[in-house]
Scaffold this motif. Structure first.
Motif, PDB file in Angstrom:
ATOM      1  N   UNK A   1       6.083  -0.128  -4.586  1.00 17.64           N
ATOM      2  CA  UNK A   1       4.777   0.027  -3.950  1.00 17.64           C
ATOM      3  C   UNK A   1       4.207   1.372  -4.397  1.00 17.64           C
ATOM      4  N   UNK A   2       2.900   1.406  -4.653  1.00 18.58           N
ATOM      5  CA  UNK A   2       2.221   2.616  -5.113  1.00 18.58           C
ATOM      6  C   UNK A   2       1.015   2.910  -4.250  1.00 18.58           C
ATOM      7  N   UNK A   3       0.737   4.211  -4.084  1.00 19.00           N
ATOM      8  CA  UNK A   3      -0.498   4.665  -3.451  1.00 19.00           C
ATOM      9  C   UNK A   3      -1.329   5.307  -4.550  1.00 19.00           C
ATOM     10  N   UNK A   4      -2.566   4.840  -4.701  1.00 16.00           N
ATOM     11  CA  UNK A   4      -3.460   5.350  -5.727  1.00 16.00           C
ATOM     12  C   UNK A   4      -4.570   6.135  -5.050  1.00 16.00           C
ATOM     13  N   UNK A   5      -4.769   7.364  -5.506  1.00 19.21           N
ATOM     14  CA  UNK A   5      -5.857   8.202  -4.998  1.00 19.21           C
ATOM     15  C   UNK A   5      -6.991   8.150  -6.012  1.00 19.21           C
ATOM     16  N   UNK A   6      -8.132   7.656  -5.566  1.00 21.01           N
ATOM     17  CA  UNK A   6      -9.301   7.536  -6.436  1.00 21.01           C
ATOM     18  C   UNK A   6     -10.386   8.485  -5.928  1.00 21.01           C
ATOM     19  N   UNK A   7     -10.722   9.482  -6.729  1.00 21.08           N
ATOM     20  CA  UNK A   7     -11.783  10.413  -6.354  1.00 21.08           C
ATOM     21  C   UNK A   7     -13.127   9.782  -6.692  1.00 21.08           C
ATOM     22  N   UNK A   8     -13.892   9.458  -5.646  1.00 22.18           N
ATOM     23  CA  UNK A   8     -15.197   8.819  -5.797  1.00 22.18           C
ATOM     24  C   UNK A   8     -16.166   9.562  -4.871  1.00 22.18           C
TER      25      UNK A   8
ATOM     26  N   UNK B   1      -1.359   8.598  -8.971  1.00 18.66           N
ATOM     27  CA  UNK B   1      -0.605   7.387  -8.650  1.00 18.66           C
ATOM     28  C   UNK B   1       0.778   7.841  -8.199  1.00 18.66           C
ATOM     29  N   UNK B   2       1.148   7.490  -6.979  1.00 20.14           N
ATOM     30  CA  UNK B   2       2.426   7.915  -6.413  1.00 20.14           C
ATOM     31  C   UNK B   2       3.239   6.700  -5.992  1.00 20.14           C
ATOM     32  N   UNK B   3       4.488   6.658  -6.441  1.00 16.15           N
ATOM     33  CA  UNK B   3       5.377   5.573  -6.027  1.00 16.15           C
ATOM     34  C   UNK B   3       5.888   5.869  -4.613  1.00 16.15           C
ATOM     35  N   UNK B   4       5.861   4.880  -3.765  1.00 20.08           N
ATOM     36  CA  UNK B   4       6.336   5.022  -2.390  1.00 20.08           C
ATOM     37  C   UNK B   4       7.857   4.936  -2.406  1.00 20.08           C
ATOM     38  N   UNK B   5       8.502   5.941  -1.829  1.00 16.81           N
ATOM     39  CA  UNK B   5       9.969   5.933  -1.807  1.00 16.81           C
ATOM     40  C   UNK B   5      10.518   5.346  -0.508  1.00 16.81           C
ATOM     41  N   UNK B   6       9.784   5.507   0.577  1.00 14.15           N
ATOM     42  CA  UNK B   6      10.187   4.947   1.877  1.00 14.15           C
ATOM     43  C   UNK B   6       8.937   4.663   2.687  1.00 14.15           C
ATOM     44  N   UNK B   7       9.052   3.763   3.622  1.00 11.03           N
ATOM     45  CA  UNK B   7       7.972   3.477   4.562  1.00 11.03           C
ATOM     46  C   UNK B   7       8.525   3.716   5.959  1.00 11.03           C
ATOM     47  N   UNK B   8       7.793   4.509   6.716  1.00  8.54           N
ATOM     48  CA  UNK B   8       8.200   4.751   8.104  1.00  8.54           C
ATOM     49  C   UNK B   8       7.033   4.412   9.026  1.00  8.54           C
ATOM     50  N   UNK B   9       7.360   4.146  10.275  1.00 11.72           N
ATOM     51  CA  UNK B   9       6.387   3.859  11.304  1.00 11.72           C
ATOM     52  C   UNK B   9       7.003   4.237  12.648  1.00 11.72           C
TER      53      UNK B   9
END
Length: 90
Positions: free
Chosen positions: A3-10, A77-85
């Motif tokens: 899973x990746x988080x993409x930061x788009x500067x707009x 673009x950052x790969x998600x290493x863990x998901x917490x909630x």
């Protein structure tokens, strides 16, 4: 699948109209359809000057290729290493 988080500067992303966001979404989905099922758009968050997108993809290169084909920035673009909630605290 990673899973990746993409930061788009707009600039002024938060002022995009519903019609503009629909158009961006349609462009993204069109590119995804061409690329095949191995890359999936999960969700995006629109803020004042950025859009943060969550994608499932086999690698970062595929995420960047989607951005290039769609004409979208992919500033980070950052790969998600863990998901917490909240349940992580239990």
């Amino acid at each position: 699948m990673p899973k990746y988080v993409i930061e788009r500067e707009i600039p002024n992303a938060g002022k995009l109209t519903s019609a503009q966001l629909k158009g961006i979404s349609q462009t993204s989905c069109g590119v995804l359809n061409k690329m095949g099922p191995q890359i999936q758009w999960v969700q995006s968050y629109v803020t004042t000057d950025k859009i943060y997108c969550v994608y499932n993809a086999p690698n970062e290169e595929m995420v960047r290729d989607h951005a290039k084909q769609g004409g979208f920035p992919a500033n980070k673009v950052s790969r998600v290493s863990e998901i917490i909630d909240p349940t992580t605290a239990e």
